[in-house]
Write an enzyme that holds these catalytic residues in place. Structure first.
Site, PDB file in Angstrom:
ATOM      1  CE1 TYR A 153      13.118   0.227   8.889  1.00  0.00           C
ATOM      2  CE2 TYR A 153      10.803   0.579   8.383  1.00  0.00           C
ATOM      3  CZ  TYR A 153      11.781  -0.099   9.069  1.00  0.00           C
ATOM      4  OH  TYR A 153      11.431  -1.120   9.935  1.00  0.00           O
ATOM      5  CE  LYS A 181      13.357   1.464  12.385  1.00  0.00           C
ATOM      6  NZ  LYS A 181      11.924   1.113  12.500  1.00  0.00           N
ATOM      7  CB  ILE A 221      13.971   4.299  15.175  1.00  0.00           C
ATOM      8  CG1 ILE A 221      14.335   5.723  14.734  1.00  0.00           C
ATOM      9  CG2 ILE A 221      12.460   4.105  15.098  1.00  0.00           C
ATOM     10  CD1 ILE A 221      13.973   6.044  13.292  1.00  0.00           C
TER      11      ILE A 221
END
Length: 302
Positions: A153, A181, A221
């Protein structure tokens, strides 16, 4: 609530651990965590997950930043995960993992080993701002400890830590680090990762869905896709199929909602909209505040 048995895993172990697994593609939802009178509203979470599953999303992220994970106790986080896994049925679920105490984060990773997860969404340690070598050590240690793939992330505006392209490409060599992400704020970095091809690139910025998929990214996402979900599913399908003219029309129609969804701190606008639709209460945990009345009226007008 007790952990679900590993036999019910949404993703077969062989697929989940295969390099560049296609599981990390398409439209994923970074789930909100509904609250009712201060507690997690599990019936609302289950119903929301079931509705999104029926509308064609590819998977779910539980306990990310949209899910107000930082305001949840560890026991609450596991309960949220269990509810999500049960309601997701055959769709893959990724669990958010964050912190800045490496030993405690590794304990959390080990505690999650008994759940049928598709992966872990792992952010850089917040507040500390380590060197690139420190970031390499952090993600490699977590990936070594994990039994499932890791999704990096990259969100420097929340963590204070910037992952360079060189660091991300070095991490891509780890067999369990399979996706990212991407909230890194750099188109050049996004393009470099897509061109390298080892990490599945999913944008975490709703405003970048069109650009990232048009460049060849694997998916998104998304927070916004809680609402107008079929249109977001259609958009991703059009982009992956190369139908840019129709994708542009779908994308333009979604712009007012995407802009309004982030007009105030996420997930306040999103929860206001879902509450207006009767799916949950418009309730957040402090210091997060509910959306302003002016924004609520704007959202309802949409």
């Amino acid at each position: 609530m007790s952990p679900l048995p590993i036999a019910t895993a949404a993703v077969p172990a062989a697929a989940a651990n295969h390099p560049n697994s296609p599981v990390f593609s398409g439209l994923w939802i970074a789930l909100v965590t509904p609250f009712k009178d201060g507690a997690v509203d599990h019936p609302a979470l289950a119903a929301l997950t079931a509705r999104l599953r029926a509308e064609g999303v590819s998977g779910f992220v539980a306990c990310g930043s949209t899910g107000e994970a930082a305001a949840l106790e560890k026991a609450e986080q596991l309960q949220v995960l269990e509810t999500t896994l049960e309601a997701a049925r055959d769709l893959p679920v990724v669990m958010g993992v964050s912190g800045y105490h490496q030993g405690q984060v590794l304990d959390q990773v080990q505690a999650l080993a008994c759940y049928p997860l598709a992966g872990l969404l792992v952010s850089a340690p917040h507040y500390i701002r380590p060197s690139q070598d420190g970031l390499l050590h952090w993600f490699r240690a977590i990936a070594d400890a994990s039994t499932v793939p890791v999704v990096i992330y990259d969100i420097p505006y929340r963590t204070g830590a910037t992952l360079t392209p060189e660091t991300l490409l070095a991490l891509a060599a780890h067999p369990r680090i399979q996706a990212i992400k991407d909230c890194g704020g750099s188109t050049a970095k996004t393009q470099a990762l897509i061109a390298d091809g080892r990490l599945q690139v999913l944008t975490g910025e709703d405003a970048q869905i069109f650009n990232t998929l048009a460049l060849g990214g694997a998916g998104a996402i998304s927070a916004c896709a809680h609402w107008q979900t079929p249109q977001f599913v259609e958009l991703v399908g059009l982009l992956r199929g190369g139908d840019l003219p129709q994708a542009r029309r779908t994308w333009q129609a979604l712009q007012p909602w995407i802009e309004a969804c982030f007009a105030e701190p996420n997930p306040a606008p999103l929860k206001a909209m879902l509450a207006h639709a009767g799916e949950m209460r418009n309730e957040l945990r402090a210091p997060m505040m509910a959306a302003s009345e002016a924004l609520v009226q704007r959202l309802q007008a949409l």
